[in-house]
Design an enzyme around this catalytic site. Sequence first.
Site, mmCIF file in Angstrom:
data_model
loop_
_atom_site.group_PDB
_atom_site.id
_atom_site.type_symbol
_atom_site.label_atom_id
_atom_site.label_comp_id
_atom_site.label_asym_id
_atom_site.label_seq_id
_atom_site.Cartn_x
_atom_site.Cartn_y
_atom_site.Cartn_z
ATOM 1 N N ASN A 107 -5.344 4.006 2.266
ATOM 2 C CA ASN A 107 -5.223 2.591 2.595
ATOM 3 C C ASN A 107 -5.929 1.736 1.557
ATOM 4 O OD1 ASN A 107 -5.014 0.070 3.708
ATOM 5 N ND2 ASN A 107 -5.900 0.584 5.669
ATOM 6 N N ASP A 108 -7.265 1.725 1.605
ATOM 7 C CA ASP A 108 -8.013 0.824 0.727
ATOM 8 C C ASP A 108 -7.747 1.074 -0.760
ATOM 9 O OD1 ASP A 108 -9.233 -0.550 2.843
ATOM 10 O OD2 ASP A 108 -10.683 1.064 3.083
ATOM 11 N N VAL A 109 -7.448 2.316 -1.122
ATOM 12 C CA VAL A 109 -7.231 2.616 -2.536
ATOM 13 C C VAL A 109 -5.905 2.060 -3.042
ATOM 14 C CG1 VAL A 109 -8.671 4.678 -2.477
ATOM 15 C CG2 VAL A 109 -6.207 4.908 -2.105
ATOM 16 N N THR A 110 -5.105 1.434 -2.135
ATOM 17 C CA THR A 110 -3.848 0.812 -2.554
ATOM 18 C C THR A 110 -3.882 -0.691 -2.307
ATOM 19 O OG1 THR A 110 -2.845 1.039 -0.372
ATOM 20 C CG2 THR A 110 -2.582 2.892 -1.881
ATOM 21 N N ASN A 111 -5.036 -1.228 -1.945
ATOM 22 C CA ASN A 111 -5.124 -2.623 -1.502
ATOM 23 C C ASN A 111 -5.077 -3.598 -2.682
ATOM 24 O OD1 ASN A 111 -5.740 -5.071 -0.317
ATOM 25 N ND2 ASN A 111 -7.222 -4.167 1.109
#
Lengths: 478, 137
Positions: A406-410
């Site tokens: 999730n966060d690593v694609t934000n």
Amino acid sequence: MSEPMIPTDLVAILYLISGVLFILALRGLSHPETSRRGNLYGMIGMAIAIVTTLTQLKGGDQLLTWVLIALGLGIGGVIGGKIARDIPMTSMPELVAAFHSLVGLAAVFVAAAAVYAPDAFGILQVAGDPNSGIKAASLVEMSLGVAIGAITFTGSVIAFSKLSGRMSGAPIILPLRHVINAGLFAALVVLIYMFVVSGGDDKLFWAITVISLLFGVLIIVPIGGADMPVVVSMLNSYSGWAAAGIGFTLGNIALIITGALVGSSGAILSYIMCRGMNRSFISVILGGFGGEVAGPAGGGGEQRPVKLGSAEDAAYIMKNAQKVIIVPGYGMAVAQAQHALRELADALKEAGVEVKYAIHPVAGRMPGHMNVLLAEANVPYDEVFELEDINSEFQQADVAYVIGANDVTNPAAEDDPSSPIYGMPVLQVWKAGTVMFNKRSLASGYAGIDNPLFYRDNTMMLLGDAKKMTEEIVKAID
Amino acid sequence: MHKPTISALRNSTLTLAFAVFALSASALPAAAAGGGDVAPWVYQIMVFVMAIFVGYYVVWSVTPALHTPLMSVTNAVSSVIVVGALLAVGIESIANGGLAAKIFGFLALTMASVNIFGGFLVTSRMLAMYKKKEPKR
């Protein structure tokens, strides 16, 4: 007393050879092809160190010595071998943490043995005279070894409990913890000073140990589950420094070299992990960032429309794509979806689609976590790419399949200076034709940050368990 | 992707130079250094510092895909602390704290053994899984 079988100079050279073999073991890991040979070098180095030591035992003519050695090696070997054989790959982070704790505790016990029988280790001021006290330099080395070893032990136990779910991953913030930690640290320095001046008093030794054990707990409890990659690397580093401290006490070159290698290895990994999150080492250590795997559903941001898709929709788009990039994250590990993912890749390749995998440095709970899981599912390593190698390829990809990340694609990390993760390097999945985002719910990631990616026109949300959803897509493709 | 020749050469040279250095530091006592009395721990510090540099370069050359095996193998090699445990178990007399030392040595030996066998075996189990793409038919 039995005479040593080989001269002291040769012993020193043998230890050096085993140290060099350890360097080669690490060196082998520069490529998967050479890595297996490297591991073999490591085993040979260890065997040389053990056999060399066995020739030097002062009580080498006593039966008890050999019975104890056979028992210790046997019990440890059976337990270690069984664990190594049975442990599932998804549990690697907690296994590594558990192993670190053993190194830490072993360092404490070796130091304790040296306190009780200093003459056997050759560290007395006057050899053979216990009343002369232990050499000051040896005491300093020993105290550092035991303090770092004890911190490594309890720190790793806490990390193990958090990683294996025996303890909540949420940070535990004690009031006044910085004051407590500073107090403990000061106490530690004073105790070490007193220990050195006393010439090796055993009560002071145990006081150092207890304070360090407590310190280890307090250092790790405030650190959240998602910062675990840094913690595991940091404890790896500590276990090396502890070993080096004991190596100085024993004057053993193999142990000193190994301690330095492991210490710098863990430090570099910590640095790489921090860089992957764009956070400073200090801010990770101070803790308080990140809690459980996911917050409650609908936890962040206002309600905005998202496009939901089914497995059939996803299968249709993927099948007709030229290029699909798969982005796995911790959710894939939790759902054990790596094998299903490999089947998906196979089905797509069968349909003539090019498939690649993109790994973010901090995906998962330890460095390289995703790579091991993909390797376990027989994904060839030359289809798996690191962030900097693949980020430019998303714009040519028709589909980016984000599974459990999730966060690593934000995108907020790149375009929203107010975001807590602003500046963190991210995988630019949004540049792909369609982003398929598999998630259990619309909750935010570990950082509790809303992901604007969910609301983009080219994003399709695939809500459900990562493994089940991937299996359904495979079924729909066939 | 990789430049095996140059980096391998540089690394093996580095390792060799280090080995020669460490050998002179560990096997040749203080007398070699111009007759001055340099304490053994100074030589140990030298080896330690050099080994940190060797470690620095070697670890940066590790491919990120193998970072998990790197952790498990560093774990296994740091169990070379077993040499200290063996010395303690092999103490001659159980008088004057010798018994306590033997017991602590035995505990340390058992723990380090779990790590040695477990660490190397789990590493080789992991490394066996890393495979290349089969050539296209």
